[in-house]
Write an enzyme that holds these catalytic residues in place. Structure first.
Site, PDB file in Angstrom:
ATOM      1  N   ASP A  87       0.834  -1.213   0.000  1.00  0.00           N
ATOM      2  CA  ASP A  87       0.000   0.000   0.000  1.00  0.00           C
ATOM      3  C   ASP A  87       0.865   1.258   0.000  1.00  0.00           C
ATOM      4  O   ASP A  87       0.499   2.279   0.563  1.00  0.00           O
ATOM      5  CB  ASP A  87      -0.980   0.013   1.197  1.00  0.00           C
ATOM      6  N   CYS A 146     -12.318   0.683   8.538  1.00  0.00           N
ATOM      7  CA  CYS A 146     -12.657   1.900   9.294  1.00  0.00           C
ATOM      8  C   CYS A 146     -12.638   1.650  10.800  1.00  0.00           C
ATOM      9  O   CYS A 146     -12.068   2.411  11.563  1.00  0.00           O
ATOM     10  CB  CYS A 146     -14.028   2.420   8.901  1.00  0.00           C
ATOM     11  N   HIS A 147     -13.262   0.540  11.226  1.00  0.00           N
ATOM     12  CA  HIS A 147     -13.484   0.362  12.654  1.00  0.00           C
ATOM     13  C   HIS A 147     -12.289  -0.229  13.399  1.00  0.00           C
ATOM     14  O   HIS A 147     -12.277  -0.223  14.625  1.00  0.00           O
ATOM     15  CB  HIS A 147     -14.729  -0.504  12.888  1.00  0.00           C
TER      16      HIS A 147
HETATM   17 CA    CA Z   1      -4.264   2.725  -0.179  1.00  0.00          CA
END
Ligand code: CA
Length: 753
Positions: free
Chosen positions: A356, A682-683
């Protein structure tokens, strides 16, 4: 020449007077006068930029090519997200300086209800502020008083909320020749009238609405086009940028950052040779990523548009392109010809990215003395931890030095321009602790290049994470986060998410080579020419291990008077000495900040403004000050910022859960798999609430929250198209189980909190 110079000065002064005296909104007679004057100038064969400026004069949002090229002659304006076309986040203003900055205090604020976080830097043109809130809402304010002039709500299609990697943020607007452009979360590009906010045109920028595309980034202007990318590479997006005519919205060109399935041919010639860097059996069905979600820049003198591209989809390259390859144009800086969208040069920061490590971060243009020559360069601090300097005309690599702790590569080979990967970065066979983690050593938060100190001020994150490959049971699910990797966080205190990855080895065995396990945030003053930090401030502050997520470093703005401004998650705007990092002043804003500040001049007074507001996303200040966002402006004076019910964060021991851990083993494990695919992004990262802490009433509403979208206004999407009633039940069973695990772990460890 002398006469034309005198004429130029005279006309320039006259124009300023005209603007000051006749600030008539769209007055036809004034426009005609401007046009006639411009025609005479053109006839005399004199400065076409001035002529252009005059013919295109707008009473609001009057940003022109001439003004951008001469931005330093108007130090009181902030014309683009980064103030100038170089995107420096640097102001030549010196009214506020080291001797008086302690008097910087509250001037005005404008409250904006928000859902998650503010990431935009306002623009100020001729006394008017333009900026964006969540989802692409736009606000125009009187920059002297904070009074609202107009606001715009794109009224988005809420289904997009269930397929966001990183909540519903928006990083700002661009203002150009009387128009304001914004990308809405649901993928539309809007042109608004800068005077009224009225929609002039709207285009759908998304090529395939069955995929998880969204827009969080800023549009950029390149010549007479407005260019926009998108987000979604955690799901199944295929990256591209599209250029539209600024006046009509008509599409001029589109450049795809990754090839589609070669069987279907190629949209443009660059994709044909790029496809040779991919396995013929790549996951073409998954889009492959490379989304352009943040940084771009346009150099009007070279007529080149620079575009930063993102990570691969899925992250794990062994799934994405099993035979390997560089996977162009993932994690790259591209230079495009804005006239036709053709590629001029490219540089790939992370060939075959599997971590990433996007290179979508902001791109800064500068002229630096390198090897006794002044070089026109482009600079970037992408997620992968190396600070890059490239010749922006040719793409030649000039420097690539680590600005943060790195273990995935030993260095960048300056002959080949490629990073030299290490064993530690290879998580394909066993889990590995990787530095930087996928959050990046630096992400979207703006860095600032200060022309006076010739240093770059970078908000740096030192957050190691453990990556485990998930190849055995990987399956592509539409509408889900499809990474092919499990990411597990930790602090010096231990694992953050005990259950994030099954069968993890002990933390000790993974971190043997790491002396410092504490995630840290830094403000780093980086000398780009010699490639090292001149000073570095640890701005980590207090990380509460009970919060189970990491805070992030806020964006940076600097001035010619040697000031460095940075907002903090703890609600303080801090001002440092640009030369040595010593603290000069700090202002209790009372609201958490991630966006970069900006500065401008009105009536001889210098203002500093920042969008303050970070809720559940990334910050704990939600718990301190309530979920209230605002734009806050400061000027010299003693005023304190009005506070909204500040309370101190108290560390409390987790009480025994009242909920029962009564799911079956099958339900819990099914729920865990669903949680990882739909919720964890998200969580489990702090971008949305920690679900082990939800209240009883919220637990009772859980099925309606997940399946009916009753919390859509707060950023939680409707998942009814993706999840069944049984799915929601099992996810809740997993959350309940996790709640008990946390409680028991706390007891076992003798109170974590
Ligand atoms: Ca990304």
């Amino acid at each position: 020449m002398l006469e034309t110079f005198a004429l130029r000065e005279y006309l320039s002064e006259m124009l300023k007077l005209c603007r000051a005296k006749y600030d008539v909104k769209g007055s036809r007679s004034i426009r005609i006068v401007h046009f006639v004057v411009a025609a005479i100038i053109c006839f005399l064969g004199w400065n076409h930029l001035v002529a252009e400026d005059l013919t295109n004069f707008q009473s609001s949002g009057n940003v022109t090519l001439k003004r951008l090229l001469e931005a330093d002659t108007e130090p009181g304006e902030w014309l683009t997200g980064g103030r100038d076309y170089q995107q420096t986040y640097y102001s030549p203003l010196t009214n506020i300086n080291k001797t008086n900055v302690k008097q910087l205090g509250y001037s005005w604020s404008y409250n904006i209800e928000f859902t998650t976080a503010f990431e935009a830097t306002p623009i100020v043109v001729d006394g008017v502020m333009y900026t964006s809130g969540n989802r692409g809402k736009v606000y125009s304010l009187d920059a002297k008083t904070g009074k609202l002039i107009w606001k715009f709500d794109p009224d988005i299609d809420l289904t997009v909320l269930s397929q966001l990697c990183c909540t519903d943020v928006n990083r700002g607007v661009v203002v150009w020749r009387g128009n304001v452009y914004v990308g809405s979360l649901d993928g539309y590009l809007y042109a608004l009238d800068a005077s009224t906010g009225a929609v002039l045109w709207k285009v759908d920028t998304i090529i395939d609405r069955a995929r998880a595309y969204s827009i969080t980034g800023v549009p950029y202007i390149a010549k007479n086009q407005v260019v926009i990318g998108n987000s979604g590479a955690e799901f199944d997006a295929r990256g591209y940028v599209t250029a539209y005519d600024t006046e009509t919205g008509k599409q001029a060109w589109r450049f795809y950052t990754v090839p589609g399935d070669p069987k279907n041919g190629f949209e443009h010639p660059e994709l044909k040779w790029a496809s040779k860097t991919w396995d013929p059996d790549s996951r073409w069905d998954m889009g492959l990523g490379g989304t352009v979600w943040d940084g771009m820049a346009y150099d009007p003198e070279l007529n080149l548009l620079y575009v930063g591209t993102g990570n691969g989809a899925p992250w794990n390259r062994n799934i994405r392109s099993p035979a390997g390859g560089d996977n162009l144009f993932l994690s790259s800086i591209l230079a495009l010809n804005p006239d036709n969208g053709r590629l001029i040069w490219h540089y790939q920061t992370t060939p075959g990215d599997t971590w990433d490590y996007t290179a979508a971060q902001k791109l800064v243009l500068a002229d630096l003395e390198i090897g006794k020559n002044i070089r026109q360069v482009i600079m970037q601090a992408p997620k992968n931890g190396f600070f890059y300097i490239l010749d922006r005309k040719s793409g030649e690599l000039l420097s690539a030095e680590p600005y943060a702790r790195i273990n995935w590569a030993s260095h960048v080979d300056m002959k080949t321009g490629r990073p030299v990967e290490t064993e530690q970065g290879d998580y394909s066979k066993e889990p590995k602790l990787v530095l930087p983690g996928p959050l990046g050593a630096h992400s979207w938060a703006p860095m600032s290049y200060n022309k006076k100190t010739a240093l770059v001020y970078i908000p740096v994150m030192d957050i190691p994470l453990v990556l485990s490959a998930q190849e055995q049971n990987f399956s592509y699910e539409r509408g889900q986060s499809n990474l092919g990797v499990t990411v597990t966080g930790f602090t010096a205190g231990g694992w953050l998410s005990q259950n994030a990855a099954p069968n993890l080895p002990t933390l000790d065995s993974l971190t043997a080579d790491l002396s410092d396990l504490q995630p840290r945030l830094f403000l780093t003053a980086w000398d780009p020419v010699i490639g090292r930090a001149v000073w570095r401030n640890d701005i980590t502050g207090e990380i509460d291990p009970s919060l189970e997520f990491y805070r992030r470093a806020g964006g940076v703005m600097t001035t010619a008077s040697g000031l460095v401004f940075q907002g903090g998650a703890d609600g303080f705007l801090r001002i440092y000495d640009a030369n040595n990092g010593s603290s000069l002043h700090s202002i209790n804003v009372g609201t958490s900040m991630l966006a970069a500040a900006m500065t401008y001049l009105i009536g001889g007074e210098q203002y500093v403004a920042i969008m303050a507001g970070v809720g559940d996303y990334d910050g704990y200040v939600d718990q301190l000050y309530g979920k209230k966002g605002r734009i806050v402006a400061f000027k010299l004076g003693e005023g304190e910022v009005p506070q909204r019910k500040p309370t101190q964060l108290t560390k409390t021991k987790i009480k025994a859960p009242t909920v029962k851990d009564d799911g079956t083993t099958e339900q819990i494990s099914h729920g865990e798999a669903l949680f990882r695919g739909h919720c964890a992004a998200c969580h489990s990262t702090g971008r949305a609430p920690d679900l082990t802490r939800i209240s009883e009433p919220t637990r009772a509403e859980f099925p309606d929250i997940v399946l009916k979208g009753i919390r859509a206004s707060r950023g939680m999407g409707n998942f009814s198209a993706l999840l069944s009633v049984e799915d929601a039940r099992d996810i809740l069973a997993y959350i309940n189980h996790l709640t008990w695990l946390k409680f028991q772990r706390q007891d076992a460890e003798g109170a974590v909190q």
